[in-house]
Design a protein around this motif. Structure first.
Motif, PDB file in Angstrom:
ATOM      1  N   GLU A   1      -0.665 -10.116 -71.475  1.00  0.00           N
ATOM      2  CA  GLU A   1      -0.459 -11.542 -71.226  1.00  0.00           C
ATOM      3  C   GLU A   1      -0.218 -11.892 -69.765  1.00  0.00           C
ATOM      4  O   GLU A   1      -0.104 -13.065 -69.423  1.00  0.00           O
ATOM      5  N   ARG A   2      -0.095 -10.892 -68.853  1.00  0.00           N
ATOM      6  CA  ARG A   2       0.181 -11.258 -67.462  1.00  0.00           C
ATOM      7  C   ARG A   2      -0.392 -10.276 -66.462  1.00  0.00           C
ATOM      8  O   ARG A   2      -0.352 -10.528 -65.263  1.00  0.00           O
ATOM      9  N   SER A   3      -0.907  -9.138 -66.908  1.00  0.00           N
ATOM     10  CA  SER A   3      -1.431  -8.148 -65.972  1.00  0.00           C
ATOM     11  C   SER A   3      -2.935  -8.329 -65.799  1.00  0.00           C
ATOM     12  O   SER A   3      -3.604  -8.896 -66.650  1.00  0.00           O
ATOM     13  N   LYS A   4      -3.435  -7.845 -64.680  1.00  0.00           N
ATOM     14  CA  LYS A   4      -4.877  -7.912 -64.417  1.00  0.00           C
ATOM     15  C   LYS A   4      -5.618  -6.850 -65.213  1.00  0.00           C
ATOM     16  O   LYS A   4      -5.100  -5.758 -65.456  1.00  0.00           O
ATOM     17  N   PHE A   5      -6.873  -7.134 -65.505  1.00  0.00           N
ATOM     18  CA  PHE A   5      -7.669  -6.211 -66.312  1.00  0.00           C
ATOM     19  C   PHE A   5      -7.943  -4.889 -65.593  1.00  0.00           C
ATOM     20  O   PHE A   5      -7.613  -3.814 -66.094  1.00  0.00           O
ATOM     21  N   PHE A   6      -8.542  -4.965 -64.391  1.00  0.00           N
ATOM     22  CA  PHE A   6      -9.029  -3.727 -63.780  1.00  0.00           C
ATOM     23  C   PHE A   6      -7.911  -2.794 -63.317  1.00  0.00           C
ATOM     24  O   PHE A   6      -8.000  -1.580 -63.554  1.00  0.00           O
ATOM     25  N   PRO A   7      -6.843  -3.299 -62.692  1.00  0.00           N
ATOM     26  CA  PRO A   7      -5.771  -2.349 -62.327  1.00  0.00           C
ATOM     27  C   PRO A   7      -5.205  -1.613 -63.543  1.00  0.00           C
ATOM     28  O   PRO A   7      -4.902  -0.421 -63.458  1.00  0.00           O
ATOM     29  N   MET A   8      -5.127  -2.327 -64.688  1.00  0.00           N
ATOM     30  CA  MET A   8      -4.575  -1.659 -65.867  1.00  0.00           C
ATOM     31  C   MET A   8      -5.505  -0.560 -66.376  1.00  0.00           C
ATOM     32  O   MET A   8      -5.072   0.349 -67.093  1.00  0.00           O
ATOM     33  N   CYS A   9      -6.769  -0.625 -66.015  1.00  0.00           N
ATOM     34  CA  CYS A   9      -7.678   0.462 -66.398  1.00  0.00           C
ATOM     35  C   CYS A   9      -7.249   1.787 -65.764  1.00  0.00           C
ATOM     36  O   CYS A   9      -7.468   2.861 -66.341  1.00  0.00           O
ATOM     37  N   ALA A  10      -6.626   1.697 -64.586  1.00  0.00           N
ATOM     38  CA  ALA A  10      -6.181   2.924 -63.920  1.00  0.00           C
ATOM     39  C   ALA A  10      -5.131   3.651 -64.757  1.00  0.00           C
ATOM     40  O   ALA A  10      -5.027   4.879 -64.715  1.00  0.00           O
ATOM     41  N   VAL A  11      -4.354   2.889 -65.525  1.00  0.00           N
ATOM     42  CA  VAL A  11      -3.319   3.509 -66.353  1.00  0.00           C
ATOM     43  C   VAL A  11      -3.952   4.400 -67.415  1.00  0.00           C
ATOM     44  O   VAL A  11      -3.484   5.517 -67.680  1.00  0.00           O
ATOM     45  N   SER A  12      -5.018   3.904 -68.030  1.00  0.00           N
ATOM     46  CA  SER A  12      -5.706   4.710 -69.044  1.00  0.00           C
ATOM     47  C   SER A  12      -6.156   6.028 -68.441  1.00  0.00           C
ATOM     48  O   SER A  12      -6.055   7.091 -69.064  1.00  0.00           O
TER      49      SER A  12
ATOM     50  N   GLY B   1       6.617  -7.508 -63.957  1.00  0.00           N
ATOM     51  CA  GLY B   1       7.502  -8.659 -64.094  1.00  0.00           C
ATOM     52  C   GLY B   1       7.247  -9.399 -65.386  1.00  0.00           C
ATOM     53  O   GLY B   1       6.234  -9.192 -66.046  1.00  0.00           O
ATOM     54  N   PRO B   2       8.194 -10.268 -65.753  1.00  0.00           N
ATOM     55  CA  PRO B   2       8.056 -10.974 -67.032  1.00  0.00           C
ATOM     56  C   PRO B   2       7.004 -12.071 -66.970  1.00  0.00           C
ATOM     57  O   PRO B   2       6.605 -12.510 -65.893  1.00  0.00           O
ATOM     58  N   ARG B   3       6.558 -12.497 -68.166  1.00  0.00           N
ATOM     59  CA  ARG B   3       5.620 -13.611 -68.244  1.00  0.00           C
ATOM     60  C   ARG B   3       6.279 -14.882 -67.721  1.00  0.00           C
ATOM     61  O   ARG B   3       7.502 -15.044 -67.831  1.00  0.00           O
TER      62      ARG B   3
ATOM     63  N   LEU C   1      -0.770   0.548 -56.980  1.00  0.00           N
ATOM     64  CA  LEU C   1      -1.597  -0.563 -57.451  1.00  0.00           C
ATOM     65  C   LEU C   1      -1.012  -1.895 -57.031  1.00  0.00           C
ATOM     66  O   LEU C   1      -1.724  -2.796 -56.586  1.00  0.00           O
ATOM     67  N   LYS C   2       0.308  -2.002 -57.168  1.00  0.00           N
ATOM     68  CA  LYS C   2       0.951  -3.276 -56.837  1.00  0.00           C
ATOM     69  C   LYS C   2       0.797  -3.570 -55.346  1.00  0.00           C
ATOM     70  O   LYS C   2       0.597  -4.727 -54.958  1.00  0.00           O
ATOM     71  N   ALA C   3       0.907  -2.504 -54.541  1.00  0.00           N
ATOM     72  CA  ALA C   3       0.842  -2.701 -53.094  1.00  0.00           C
ATOM     73  C   ALA C   3      -0.577  -2.972 -52.628  1.00  0.00           C
ATOM     74  O   ALA C   3      -0.776  -3.548 -51.553  1.00  0.00           O
ATOM     75  N   THR C   4      -1.568  -2.559 -53.404  1.00  0.00           N
ATOM     76  CA  THR C   4      -2.954  -2.740 -52.952  1.00  0.00           C
ATOM     77  C   THR C   4      -3.655  -3.873 -53.711  1.00  0.00           C
ATOM     78  O   THR C   4      -3.646  -5.016 -53.262  1.00  0.00           O
ATOM     79  N   VAL C   5      -4.234  -3.558 -54.865  1.00  0.00           N
ATOM     80  CA  VAL C   5      -5.015  -4.576 -55.581  1.00  0.00           C
ATOM     81  C   VAL C   5      -4.154  -5.584 -56.337  1.00  0.00           C
ATOM     82  O   VAL C   5      -4.614  -6.670 -56.677  1.00  0.00           O
ATOM     83  N   GLY C   6      -2.895  -5.241 -56.554  1.00  0.00           N
ATOM     84  CA  GLY C   6      -2.039  -6.144 -57.309  1.00  0.00           C
ATOM     85  C   GLY C   6      -2.147  -5.894 -58.790  1.00  0.00           C
ATOM     86  O   GLY C   6      -3.222  -5.580 -59.308  1.00  0.00           O
ATOM     87  N   LEU C   7      -1.020  -6.013 -59.487  1.00  0.00           N
ATOM     88  CA  LEU C   7      -1.003  -5.771 -60.935  1.00  0.00           C
ATOM     89  C   LEU C   7      -1.051  -7.070 -61.717  1.00  0.00           C
ATOM     90  O   LEU C   7      -1.453  -7.097 -62.874  1.00  0.00           O
ATOM     91  N   ARG C   8      -0.585  -8.113 -61.071  1.00  0.00           N
ATOM     92  CA  ARG C   8      -0.279  -9.338 -61.803  1.00  0.00           C
ATOM     93  C   ARG C   8      -1.413 -10.345 -61.717  1.00  0.00           C
ATOM     94  O   ARG C   8      -1.955 -10.592 -60.637  1.00  0.00           O
ATOM     95  N   ALA C   9      -1.740 -10.929 -62.844  1.00  0.00           N
ATOM     96  CA  ALA C   9      -2.753 -11.987 -62.856  1.00  0.00           C
ATOM     97  C   ALA C   9      -2.235 -13.192 -62.080  1.00  0.00           C
ATOM     98  O   ALA C   9      -1.025 -13.404 -61.981  1.00  0.00           O
ATOM     99  N   ARG C  10      -3.151 -13.984 -61.528  1.00  0.00           N
ATOM    100  CA  ARG C  10      -2.751 -15.192 -60.824  1.00  0.00           C
ATOM    101  C   ARG C  10      -2.019 -16.128 -61.783  1.00  0.00           C
ATOM    102  O   ARG C  10      -2.302 -16.150 -62.973  1.00  0.00           O
TER     103      ARG C  10
END
Lengths: 387, 387, 387
Positions: free
Chosen positions: A93-104, A153-155, A344-353
């Motif tokens: 509900e609040r994270s970006k799609f592509f950075p979260m792919c790195a977690v997988s 961070g929270p929604r 990820l947070k420092a570079t591409v960002g984790l959080r959706a706009r």
């Protein structure tokens, strides 16, 4: 039989996706499912490319011949998908799609293989008890998800200025409940598959114990809801029910009565810790995945030590081994996933706009509406940002 | 293989929960699913605590050493959940949460174990045919549900003053249909698991016969709908399709042609009896569970006797045995569940308050809305009470 | 094990029904599910009555003693349901109920048995590679569906006067995604069941390869979406993911790296051909079933020949055999289904009345609304006919 166990693990994974889809708002419900599919694909490929070579290389430190070769590791891959699926739900509900792919990729390539290697390696030599692999599946997945939730961070609209927390209801309680029931069904073959290598005696007891623990967990959280809140709360009962399944997976071959005990305690502490994580720690977890997986795994691992056979001293020693293994795998998970999320947070960002979160990730990231034929409500309080 | 059979039975149980969730109004759809989870927990615990000791104590009347010990009875517990799940659906939308929990305990602790004990005991000695355990699962569950539905009474707005009946459409035909298909899939391993103890020859015929009977049932109810109502009615076809599965479970190892016959007749009489139960007997059954389970089981048990091998006299004798077993288990069910529901009705009450029924049990009992993101319609005719 | 494989095939069939239900508009979502049930019933009965006698009669041309006798052909019937299920989805939202029932009978009685007979007969003698039966399941089903879609014509409002195509969004992306994931899970046992007769060595590799190919397909279509459309499109990723499963089913016992290659290429060409079928050929396919099943099967069959072991000449010869088998089964399918649909179109008609299509087939053909409790939107552009 490993086909059956693997299919069971995939049904559990599907149950997790359905549960998570029901627990998010309708504007993010396509997102959670397409992320589940992407996670499934990337975790599988990462395990095949690198993870398998780490998991199966002992006694060598690392065997490059095993890169790009899962071989007959079908069941292990199915199980890895469970760990990575936890993060998909918690970070929704609040994270970006592509950075979260790195977690997988992290989970499939490094985290699960190293944890698995430890578990069949030095931890087993020490006598660490974890028949169903809760450490390598639920503890890693749950803690990785916790790190993600903290760093993302929270929604928006979840916590108010005065520190109070708003409930953000999922868009479909039926989907969430159906997913939970499917997870329950998938747990049984998954735990049997994991423990079939380690448990010799009493193997036949395991399926009954898994049922019993889940039943005790559900009943205990039902009583908790009744006495504490007056009403049986759907989500808390599901949290207790699923938490008991995770907890019993550590030692499914225990005595019936201990299975009921482990399940019942899980049915109390897991819902309470889900509330605590939300209200006190202010970690926003739409699916309660941290409590269901990490807290339950911790309880199950401790309980397996405390209830081990032998004298009081034996048990104390076993408890020490359990805490050592728990700490080692927890540290590994927090370090690896902390490093990844930090980068990820420092570079591409984790959080959706913020605007994308407001619109919903379905529309913002995938250009789709999950339910185009239905009129949606707009529950203002969840969407209104504080001025 | 018992793991596979048990998982199949749990998939059947999940299918029942999904079907029932789709057949109720959206304001009660969370309620049906949380009741399914609670039912699952309590039936399992009740069987473990008491039921197993009754079922497995022969030749002794009751063996207290078996209390609190399911042992390897995993599959039996999974099957018990099917029986108790029938009641959850039939009594939905108007019954109170906690009194209905007592039904799960009755079924897990007494009803199913006694019926099961009879079936492997004196009924088997007489030569009673019921390979798939339809008597102990579907007949008990269906009749217990019928007693519940009669004593709880119909939903508000179901029957008009002039005696006519209103259709109260379920909130999601897709959910109901998906649940029915999952029930179908779960039936196959469940019946095989039940009959694996009793059937030696022709075991391989069984899966094909189950498919065939279901197909014949669905096709027969399709024709029934076409000739009687002009249009293929979704719910009647589902009722015929599922009814055929229950009926064939009595004798899955029969000849192909008899499987088709049993299925096709079930596909006619089960939908008709579902209509009869509603319109003539005025028993309100949101999921048609009484027809699907009890009526079909009765038909299947009679058909297995009538189609038994041997001379006409042999068949007549077999039919007598079938009717005796049928009557005994039906009487047991009606007495036990009648007593329980009568006591519950006289003390705590079975029926939700009228205002709670109006608001929906989701909100009234669980403080939750199943679909908070969607705008609901209010179909006045179902909510308006007669002045 | 055939019970497990058959249940897997039924889960795949259920996944197809759920996927298709999500891909159609809510006004046709009951229709798609009741057609799935009817299709399941009629295909089963047709196979039992006639199909089995054709499939199992070799060396004789046709053995009338095998009419009305499936015997232990449980798994084959489950597999036949997959083929007929493809047509149900592709022809949805605009075809009449009863004429489409004839397709189920054609597939169960003639098409699948003849294709299957060829595959275990002369094609196998030639050395045709198709371990998972993609030719007899997916090629037949997909091409039959294509013939149906062409002869029935596109849905009203699908193509504009200027030749451009309108996207008609399905009513529930979650349902469609859940169905796709269930199809994925069901694929594994289905392919294993089909190939267990033909593959001796490396059988254990198959489950891992199926996972890998699906993962590669999903990841490839994710990259395709990212580079071509900027956003990960839910449906295209699902098409690539499922297409890879169909493609790998031809040769699941290949090397890991080839499984990834076959899957990744399928993940590119199947979504692109789904777009091409829609935009260029103007064949209206609500579920993209033609691309997922027929195009992927063609790719898988060709790839299995091109990647066969041996010298370049051996591969060329194998490729020739693959193309021969492909052509033969494709011709059989197109002739049989073309004849059937042509006759149906000329007599009873295939197409629902325009007003019925406008109202939705749920209401028009089954007198039911799928979601009576929810307020529907009316997206005018899809409903407005051009003046």
């Amino acid at each position: 039989m490993f086909i059956l166990y693997g299919i069971g693990a995939l049904l559990l994974r599907l149950g997790m996706a359905i549960h998570a889809a029901g627990m998010v708002r309708s504007k993010n419900s396509s997102s959670i499912l397409i992320r589940s599919i992407a996670d499934l694909c990337l975790t599988t490929l990462a395990f095949w490319a690198i993870g398998g070579a780490i998991l199966f290389s002992p006694p060598k430190l690392f065997d490059p011949h095993l890169l790009f070769s899962v071989g007959s590791a079908f069941f292990v891959v199915c199980v890895a998908l469970i760990a990575s699926g936890i993060v998909t739900g918690v970070a929704s509900e609040r994270s970006k799609f592509f950075p979260m792919c790195a977690v997988s990729i992290l989970i499939g390539a490094l985290l699960l293989p190293i944890a698995g290697r430890w578990q069949v390696g030095w931890l087993r030599h020490l006598g660490y008890i974890d028949a169903g692999g809760a450490s390598m599946i639920h503890l890693t997945g749950g803690l990785c998800a916790a790190v993600a939730a903290i760093l993302i961070g929270p929604r928006n609209g979840k916590y108010n200025r005065d520190g109070s927390s708003n409930g953000i209801p999922g868009h479909s309680v039926p989907l969430a409940s159906i997913g939970a029931l499917l997870m329950f069904i998938g747990f049984i073959p998954t735990v049997l598959g994991m423990s079939s290598g380690t448990i010799r005696d009493d193997f036949l007891e395991s399926p009954g114990n898994i049922l019993l623990a889940a039943a005790a967990g559900g009943a205990a959280s039902l009583l908790l809801c009744y006495f504490r809140y007056g009403k049986p709360d759907v989500h808390l009962i599901i949290v207790g029910f699923l938490g008991a399944l995770v907890a019993i997976s550590v030692s499914p071959n225990t005595l019936n009565i201990w299975a009921v005990f482990i399940g019942a305690v899980a049915g109390i502490i897991v819902p309470l810790s889900a509330i605590h994580i939300d209200l006190t720690w202010k970690i926003d977890d739409p699916t309660s995945g941290i409590a269901i997986h990490a807290v339950s795994a911790i309880w199950g691992i401790i309980a397996a030590g405390a209830l081990a056979s032998g004298s009081f001293l034996d048990r104390l020693k076993q408890l020490g081994i359990q805490l050592l293994g728990l700490g080692a795998i927890a540290a590994l998970t927090i370090i690896l996933s902390g490093a990844l999320f930090f980068i990820l947070k420092a570079t591409v960002g984790l959080r959706a706009r913020e605007a994308d979160e407001f619109d919903g990730l379905d529309l913002a990231e995938h250009d789709i509406g999950a339910y185009p034929d239905f009129q949606q409500t707009t529950i203002k309080s969840y969407h209104l940002r504080e001025a």
